[in-house]
Design a protein around this motif. Structure first.
Motif, PDB file in Angstrom:
ATOM      1  N   ASN A   1       0.870  -1.176   0.000  1.00 25.40           N
ATOM      2  CA  ASN A   1       0.000   0.000   0.000  1.00 25.40           C
ATOM      3  C   ASN A   1       0.910   1.231   0.000  1.00 25.40           C
ATOM      4  OD1 ASN A   1      -1.496   2.234   0.654  1.00 25.40           O
ATOM      5  ND2 ASN A   1      -2.692   1.244   2.266  1.00 25.40           N
TER       6      ASN A   1
ATOM      7  N   SER B   1      -1.066  -1.330  -4.493  1.00 27.73           N
ATOM      8  CA  SER B   1      -2.516  -1.078  -4.543  1.00 27.73           C
ATOM      9  C   SER B   1      -2.763   0.355  -4.988  1.00 27.73           C
ATOM     10  CB  SER B   1      -3.167  -1.368  -3.186  1.00 27.73           C
ATOM     11  OG  SER B   1      -2.615  -0.536  -2.202  1.00 27.73           O
ATOM     12  N   GLY B   2      -3.754   0.519  -5.842  1.00 31.77           N
ATOM     13  CA  GLY B   2      -4.015   1.850  -6.417  1.00 31.77           C
ATOM     14  C   GLY B   2      -5.157   2.571  -5.739  1.00 31.77           C
ATOM     15  N   HIS B   3      -5.945   1.867  -4.969  1.00 32.68           N
ATOM     16  CA  HIS B   3      -7.096   2.482  -4.296  1.00 32.68           C
ATOM     17  C   HIS B   3      -7.598   1.554  -3.201  1.00 32.68           C
ATOM     18  CE1 HIS B   3      -9.610  -0.339  -6.571  1.00 32.68           C
ATOM     19  NE2 HIS B   3      -8.828  -0.052  -7.607  1.00 32.68           N
ATOM     20  N   LYS B   4      -8.500   2.081  -2.370  1.00 35.61           N
ATOM     21  CA  LYS B   4      -9.100   1.288  -1.277  1.00 35.61           C
ATOM     22  C   LYS B   4      -9.747   0.024  -1.855  1.00 35.61           C
ATOM     23  CE  LYS B   4     -11.932   2.477   2.741  1.00 35.61           C
ATOM     24  NZ  LYS B   4     -11.086   3.040   3.749  1.00 35.61           N
TER      25      LYS B   4
ATOM     26  N   HIS C   1      -8.340  -2.394  -3.423  1.00 34.81           N
ATOM     27  CA  HIS C   1      -7.588  -2.972  -4.538  1.00 34.81           C
ATOM     28  C   HIS C   1      -6.750  -4.178  -4.091  1.00 34.81           C
ATOM     29  CE1 HIS C   1      -4.651  -2.179  -8.124  1.00 34.81           C
ATOM     30  NE2 HIS C   1      -5.483  -3.152  -8.378  1.00 34.81           N
TER      31      HIS C   1
ATOM     32  N   THR D   1      -4.543  -2.580   5.178  1.00 34.36           N
ATOM     33  CA  THR D   1      -3.971  -3.398   4.095  1.00 34.36           C
ATOM     34  C   THR D   1      -3.989  -4.868   4.501  1.00 34.36           C
ATOM     35  OG1 THR D   1      -2.532  -1.540   3.614  1.00 34.36           O
ATOM     36  CG2 THR D   1      -1.963  -3.626   2.563  1.00 34.36           C
TER      37      THR D   1
ATOM     38  N   GLU E   1      -7.361  -6.329   3.977  1.00 36.22           N
ATOM     39  CA  GLU E   1      -7.721  -6.642   2.590  1.00 36.22           C
ATOM     40  C   GLU E   1      -7.017  -7.917   2.115  1.00 36.22           C
ATOM     41  OE1 GLU E   1      -7.246  -3.207   0.065  1.00 36.22           O
ATOM     42  OE2 GLU E   1      -8.511  -1.966   1.355  1.00 36.22           O
TER      43      GLU E   1
ATOM     44  N   GLU F   1      -9.970   9.595   9.517  1.00 35.57           N
ATOM     45  CA  GLU F   1      -9.896   9.482   8.048  1.00 35.57           C
ATOM     46  C   GLU F   1     -10.075  10.852   7.402  1.00 35.57           C
ATOM     47  OE1 GLU F   1     -12.363   6.441   6.322  1.00 35.57           O
ATOM     48  OE2 GLU F   1     -11.206   4.836   7.271  1.00 35.57           O
TER      49      GLU F   1
ATOM     50  N   GLN G   1      -7.027  13.187   6.781  1.00 37.39           N
ATOM     51  CA  GLN G   1      -6.169  12.929   5.608  1.00 37.39           C
ATOM     52  C   GLN G   1      -4.720  12.593   5.952  1.00 37.39           C
ATOM     53  OE1 GLN G   1      -7.213  13.041   2.270  1.00 37.39           O
ATOM     54  NE2 GLN G   1      -9.304  13.519   2.836  1.00 37.39           N
TER      55      GLN G   1
ATOM     56  N   GLU H   1     -10.799   1.039   9.636  1.00 33.12           N
ATOM     57  CA  GLU H   1     -11.359   1.694   8.453  1.00 33.12           C
ATOM     58  C   GLU H   1     -12.856   1.886   8.682  1.00 33.12           C
ATOM     59  OE1 GLU H   1      -9.258   2.590   5.913  1.00 33.12           O
ATOM     60  OE2 GLU H   1      -7.688   1.694   7.154  1.00 33.12           O
TER      61      GLU H   1
END
Ligand SMILES: Nc1ncnc2c1ncn2[C@@H]1O[C@H](COP(=O)(O)OP(=O)(O)OP(=O)(O)O)[C@@H](O)[C@H]1O
Length: 293
Positions: A9, A40-43, A45, A69, A72, A147, A150, A271
């Motif tokens: 990630n 990974s390119g996005h949540k 992924h 991560t 996932e 979250e 940022q 998350e």
């Protein structure tokens, strides 16, 4: 040859990771190991990347990131025989801390190379897995503020917690049933944990074990602001039970029913997740994930 797939990630923790095949080949000899790196390119992924790696018959799949991560990657590995490696480059790194996986990159890579395996329990919320913890009410609100900030640092986590102390009010009305008998109505906070570390080395469930087949549950009823602050202090010193309003349980399943509000505001492994059902069933699947430790 041993095929190791690293799922990285790129924004986890400080976002400054030096994973390259040349770098990893210093630790995993070319004659013995095939290294694949995926970013990974996005949540979400990392779930697809892991499924692809399973299809490609990887021998070991490594999550490089934090608890999000790991969630996932591990969710795709539950029930398979492929072990999960962890390189904890996230912010909180709760699960890695419970498993004593070093934050030092080289040492974490040696843990993977050592290939020592342990089966751990896995929690589930309506069939969605968690490996560290899940929470409703106040803890989910803190994650929402975190979250929104940022940035993934301890300071931002503290600021998010303070903001929740100031502004949190309960939107949904819930009834909680533990082991089908004991009922608690509309608490301020519900925290359900598989692991003894929440993240940033803090804990609401210091006695939790990843291998006891039980979930550690902390329930705090509605309390005033002053008691909330006192509770925050007890958490910092890892003694949440010192506040006498706090109830701690160990159980294999717990149910939550939503009476009011349009969804359950929850956090799953750090998350934010809004779950649009009226009933939630939280349970544990014993020793169904293999981890390299
Ligand atoms: N390329 C990306 N861009 C944005 N978000 C991503 C990307 N790849 C993964 N993510 C998401 O980033 C989120 C945070 O990841 P993760 O939890 O691993 O790091 P962290 O929050 O720094 O660590 P910890 O959870 O241990 O505090 C996860 O929800 C993940 O799905």
């Amino acid at each position: 040859m041993i095929d190791i797939h690293f799922i990285v990630n790129p924004i986890a923790g400080s976002g400054d990771h030096s994973f390259s095949e040349t770098f990893l080949q210093d630790y995993f000899e070319e004659e013995r190991y095939n290294i694949t790196i995926k970013s990974s390119g996005h949540k979400g992924h990392a779930i697809d990347l892991t499924k692809e790696s399973i299809h490609q018959q990887a021998d070991i799949i490594v999550a490089c990131g934090g608890d999000g991560t790991i969630n996932e990657v591990a969710s795709a590995l539950v029930g398979t025989t492929i072990p999960l490696g962890i390189v904890p480059v996230g912010s909180g790194n709760g699960l890695a801390c419970n498993l004593n996986i070093p934050k030092n990159l080289k040492k974490a890579l040696y843990v993977i190379k050592n290939n020592q395996r342990r089966a751990i329990d896995v929690g589930s919320v309506n069939k969605r897995y968690f490996f560290s913890n899940t929470g409703f009410g106040f803890t989910a609100n803190v994650i929402g503020n975190y979250e929104a900030s940022q940035e993934r640092t301890l300071l931002c986590y503290m600021k998010a917690t303070l903001k929740s102390f100031q502004y949190y009010f309960k939107k949904e009305e819930t009834v909680i049933s533990i082991n089908d008998d004991l009922e608690v109505v509309n608490p301020f906070l519900v925290f359900i944990s598989n692991s003894n570390v929440m993240g940033y080395n803090m804990s609401l469930t210091p006695k939790a074990s990843l291998t006891d087949g039980l979930l550690d549950v902390v329930i705090v009823p509605q309390i005033g602001r002053l008691r909330m602050l006192l509770f925050g202090f007890c958490v910092l010193i890892k003694r949440p039970e010192l506040l006498k309003d706090v109830k701690c349980y160990q159980t294999s399943h717990i149910k939550l029913f939503r009476k009011k509000g349009s969804f359950f505001e929850s956090q799953i492994d750090g998350e934010l997740s809004q779950i649009d059902t009226v009933e939630l069933s939280v349970s544990i699947e014993e020793k169904s994930l293999t981890v390299l430790v």
